[in-house]
Design a protein around this motif. Structure first.
Motif, mmCIF file in Angstrom:
data_model
loop_
_atom_site.group_PDB
_atom_site.id
_atom_site.type_symbol
_atom_site.label_atom_id
_atom_site.label_comp_id
_atom_site.label_asym_id
_atom_site.label_seq_id
_atom_site.Cartn_x
_atom_site.Cartn_y
_atom_site.Cartn_z
ATOM 1 N N GLU A 120 0.850 -1.180 0.000
ATOM 2 C CA GLU A 120 0.000 0.000 0.000
ATOM 3 C C GLU A 120 0.888 1.232 0.000
ATOM 4 O O GLU A 120 2.046 1.188 0.433
ATOM 5 C CB GLU A 120 -0.909 0.014 1.229
ATOM 6 C CG GLU A 120 -1.900 -1.132 1.266
ATOM 7 C CD GLU A 120 -2.749 -1.127 2.517
ATOM 8 O OE1 GLU A 120 -3.864 -1.673 2.467
ATOM 9 O OE2 GLU A 120 -2.280 -0.609 3.559
ATOM 10 N N ALA A 121 0.346 2.358 -0.479
ATOM 11 C CA ALA A 121 1.122 3.595 -0.527
ATOM 12 C C ALA A 121 0.186 4.786 -0.547
ATOM 13 O O ALA A 121 -0.894 4.719 -1.152
ATOM 14 C CB ALA A 121 2.019 3.623 -1.771
ATOM 15 N N ASN A 122 0.581 5.835 0.106
ATOM 16 C CA ASN A 122 -0.092 7.121 -0.091
ATOM 17 C C ASN A 122 0.540 7.804 -1.302
ATOM 18 O O ASN A 122 1.766 7.741 -1.484
ATOM 19 C CB ASN A 122 0.062 8.006 1.144
ATOM 20 C CG ASN A 122 -0.917 7.640 2.237
ATOM 21 O OD1 ASN A 122 -1.733 6.745 2.083
ATOM 22 N ND2 ASN A 122 -0.808 8.322 3.370
ATOM 23 N N PRO A 123 -0.264 8.456 -2.131
ATOM 24 C CA PRO A 123 0.302 9.038 -3.354
ATOM 25 C C PRO A 123 1.347 10.109 -3.110
ATOM 26 O O PRO A 123 2.199 10.340 -3.969
ATOM 27 C CB PRO A 123 -0.922 9.598 -4.080
ATOM 28 C CG PRO A 123 -2.027 9.611 -3.096
ATOM 29 C CD PRO A 123 -1.726 8.600 -2.060
ATOM 30 N N ASP A 124 1.313 10.756 -1.931
ATOM 31 C CA ASP A 124 2.301 11.796 -1.654
ATOM 32 C C ASP A 124 3.527 11.267 -0.915
ATOM 33 O O ASP A 124 4.378 12.047 -0.476
ATOM 34 C CB ASP A 124 1.665 12.951 -0.868
ATOM 35 C CG ASP A 124 1.055 12.513 0.455
ATOM 36 O OD1 ASP A 124 1.029 11.289 0.714
ATOM 37 O OD2 ASP A 124 0.600 13.377 1.227
ATOM 38 N N SER A 125 3.619 9.938 -0.773
ATOM 39 C CA SER A 125 4.758 9.366 -0.050
ATOM 40 C C SER A 125 5.669 8.564 -0.973
ATOM 41 O O SER A 125 6.492 7.774 -0.491
ATOM 42 C CB SER A 125 4.263 8.463 1.087
ATOM 43 O OG SER A 125 3.563 7.338 0.569
ATOM 44 N N VAL A 126 5.538 8.761 -2.286
ATOM 45 C CA VAL A 126 6.377 8.039 -3.247
ATOM 46 C C VAL A 126 7.015 9.019 -4.218
ATOM 47 O O VAL A 126 6.540 10.142 -4.410
ATOM 48 C CB VAL A 126 5.555 6.991 -4.038
ATOM 49 C CG1 VAL A 126 5.000 5.923 -3.105
ATOM 50 C CG2 VAL A 126 4.434 7.643 -4.832
ATOM 51 N N THR A 127 8.103 8.581 -4.825
ATOM 52 C CA THR A 127 8.787 9.328 -5.879
ATOM 53 C C THR A 127 9.123 8.343 -6.995
ATOM 54 O O THR A 127 9.053 7.116 -6.786
ATOM 55 C CB THR A 127 10.099 9.947 -5.360
ATOM 56 O OG1 THR A 127 11.005 8.877 -5.016
ATOM 57 C CG2 THR A 127 9.851 10.842 -4.145
ATOM 58 N N PRO A 128 9.494 8.821 -8.159
ATOM 59 C CA PRO A 128 9.926 7.877 -9.202
ATOM 60 C C PRO A 128 11.058 6.973 -8.727
ATOM 61 O O PRO A 128 11.073 5.769 -9.027
ATOM 62 C CB PRO A 128 10.371 8.806 -10.334
ATOM 63 C CG PRO A 128 9.564 10.047 -10.152
ATOM 64 C CD PRO A 128 9.443 10.208 -8.666
ATOM 65 N N ALA A 129 11.997 7.532 -7.977
ATOM 66 C CA ALA A 129 13.131 6.734 -7.507
ATOM 67 C C ALA A 129 12.699 5.674 -6.491
ATOM 68 O O ALA A 129 13.158 4.526 -6.535
ATOM 69 C CB ALA A 129 14.192 7.652 -6.894
ATOM 70 N N SER A 148 -10.721 9.767 -2.452
ATOM 71 C CA SER A 148 -11.645 10.676 -3.135
ATOM 72 C C SER A 148 -10.854 11.620 -4.025
ATOM 73 O O SER A 148 -9.667 11.858 -3.789
ATOM 74 C CB SER A 148 -12.455 11.488 -2.115
ATOM 75 O OG SER A 148 -13.288 12.435 -2.762
ATOM 76 N N ALA A 149 -11.531 12.132 -5.050
ATOM 77 C CA ALA A 149 -10.928 13.149 -5.909
ATOM 78 C C ALA A 149 -11.376 14.547 -5.524
ATOM 79 O O ALA A 149 -10.972 15.527 -6.160
ATOM 80 C CB ALA A 149 -11.311 12.877 -7.375
ATOM 81 N N VAL A 150 -12.196 14.663 -4.476
ATOM 82 C CA VAL A 150 -12.829 15.929 -4.121
ATOM 83 C C VAL A 150 -12.197 16.475 -2.845
ATOM 84 O O VAL A 150 -12.246 15.817 -1.793
ATOM 85 C CB VAL A 150 -14.345 15.735 -3.937
ATOM 86 C CG1 VAL A 150 -15.022 17.056 -3.598
ATOM 87 C CG2 VAL A 150 -14.962 15.121 -5.192
ATOM 88 N N PRO A 151 -11.613 17.674 -2.877
ATOM 89 C CA PRO A 151 -10.882 18.190 -1.718
ATOM 90 C C PRO A 151 -11.702 18.246 -0.432
ATOM 91 O O PRO A 151 -11.180 17.884 0.641
ATOM 92 C CB PRO A 151 -10.445 19.585 -2.174
ATOM 93 C CG PRO A 151 -10.282 19.453 -3.665
ATOM 94 C CD PRO A 151 -11.398 18.540 -4.081
ATOM 95 N N ALA A 164 -4.705 15.903 -7.074
ATOM 96 C CA ALA A 164 -4.058 16.046 -8.383
ATOM 97 C C ALA A 164 -2.778 15.233 -8.480
ATOM 98 O O ALA A 164 -2.292 14.968 -9.587
ATOM 99 C CB ALA A 164 -3.763 17.517 -8.655
ATOM 100 N N GLY A 165 -2.228 14.822 -7.331
ATOM 101 C CA GLY A 165 -0.997 14.049 -7.349
ATOM 102 C C GLY A 165 -1.191 12.558 -7.567
ATOM 103 O O GLY A 165 -0.225 11.842 -7.821
#
Length: 391
Positions: A120-129, A148-151, A164-165
């Protein structure tokens, strides 16, 4: 006390002929760290300022590897079919640490040739590397917590990532070469309209994931979210609206080529189904590594001490982290088997049911398929009722 290896091997072999999935063996690895604890979450998670010496992120892999060694001693040589790293937020640890724990599992047990390895991963806790390091290290599947996609819906859930990330994280995972990419969604959040939910589903589908999980928000007692509900600060949507959102999602998923295979899970094809979770639903064997993790091997279940510091102290001393356990009697196991397998698209054999399925078929809640019965769409919406009638 851990199961003696000889007894464990004997009981496992005796039960292995029941189903192919009964012979599967998975490892669940719990990573209990989060930057922020979401108000609705009742998982065993902690922020860094809640933990003391011996339970830091930097020390966690060593603790997990110590329990992996204990598991190998108890189970003996048994090939691992699936690994699932959950949390918490596993990607709060460095990718190198996640890979190190994975290598520890492989060294201890060995992997099946087609092993499925999910994190599992949060989208803001990963990088390409970091994603490339995970893929190169043996991870084959990743599941992003989109929700959700809604702020304003994310804010209600205490989720801090920028929606958006998420497409960017999915794209990075594709570029890193992951075999399967999944996104997790939550519906039924207070303030979420049907249009909000439609936007979330459409945005998720635009990323062309191989797999989607969509769960109705449940108010878990003892959480900060439950306290808000109990105080009247937030109002949960009614059941009809929540059902409408499920039906909407199922329709949009089907139009996009994703078919349901479990009540809350949809996949592009059989290869995209989460085999680790199928092991749970088919009552396969798995060992849970980490604080609060649950295990099920040879018909016995147990769970570890919850606090990471207590967990680390035990395993570092070579002691089992087990807190308690149980062995179900035959009647309880049959009941649990129905509760789990009726959730699946394959359904369940009539011979496994204590109740008569014919009234439920007449009501349009079950569909007969040879010697099996399968939930209809209406049946999926009333699955708890169906289970009660069948058991």
């Amino acid at each position: 006390m851990l199961l003696p290896a000889a007894r464990l091997a004997r009981v496992t072999a005796e039960g292995a002929t029941a189903r192919e999935w009964g012979r599967s063996f998975g490892l669940y690895l719990h990573v209990p760290f989060c930057d922020v604890r979401c108000g609705y979450c009742d998982f065993n998670t902690y922020t860094s300022d809640e933990l003391g010496e011996g339970a830091t992120r930097a020390q966690y892999a060593d603790s997990a590897l110590a329990e992996i060694a204990l598991a190998r001693e108890a189970v003996g040589q048994r090939r691992v079919d699936t690994v699932f790293v959950g949390g918490g937020t596993p990607t709060q640890l460095a990718s190198s640490e996640l890979v190190r724990m994975l290598r520890g599992i492989e060294d201890a047990f060995g992997f099946a040739p087609d092993v499925e390895v999910t994190t599992e991963a949060n989208p803001d806790s990963v990088t390409p590397a970091s994603l490339a390091e995970l893929r190169d290290g043996g991870f084959t599947r990743i599941s992003f917590g989109m929700q959700s996609a809604v702020p304003h819906v994310l804010a209600m859930l205490d989720r801090t990532h920028d929606p958006a990330g998420v497409p960017q994280a999915v794209r990075w995972a594709r570029e890193a070469g992951f075999d399967q990419v999944s996104v997790d969604l939550i519906y039924g959040t207070p303030t979420e309209s049907v249009d909000d939910w439609r936007r979330t589903v459409e945005d998720a589908l635009a990323m062309e994931p191989d797999h989607i999980s969509a769960y109705a928000l449940i108010v878990e007692q003892g959480t900060a979210f439950a306290r808000k509900v109990n105080r009247g600060q937030v109002t949960m949507p009614d059941d009809d609206e929540t059902a409408d959102k499920y039906v909407l999602a199922d329709d949009l998923f089907a139009q996009a080529g994703l078919q349901w295979y479990e009540l809350s899970n949809w996949a592009r094809d059989d290869a995209a189904r989460c085999r680790h979770n199928l092991g749970y639903w088919y009552s396969g064997d798995w060992w849970g590594i980490g604080p609060g993790a649950h295990s099920h091997v040879a018909g016995e279940r147990w769970w570890n001490v919850k606090h990471p510091a207590a967990y680390a102290q035990r395993v570092s001393a070579g002691a089992s982290p087990r807190m308690d356990g149980e062995r179900l009697d035959d009647a309880s196991r049959r009941l649990e088997d129905v509760m789990l397998r009726i959730r699946l698209r394959e359904g369940i054999e009539r011979s496994a049911l204590a109740g008569d399925p014919e009234p439920l078929i007449a009501q349009g809640l079950l569909e007969p398929r040879g010697d099996r019965v399968v939930l209809t769409l209406d049946g999926r919406l009333l699955a708890d009722h169906v289970v009660r009638e069948l058991t």
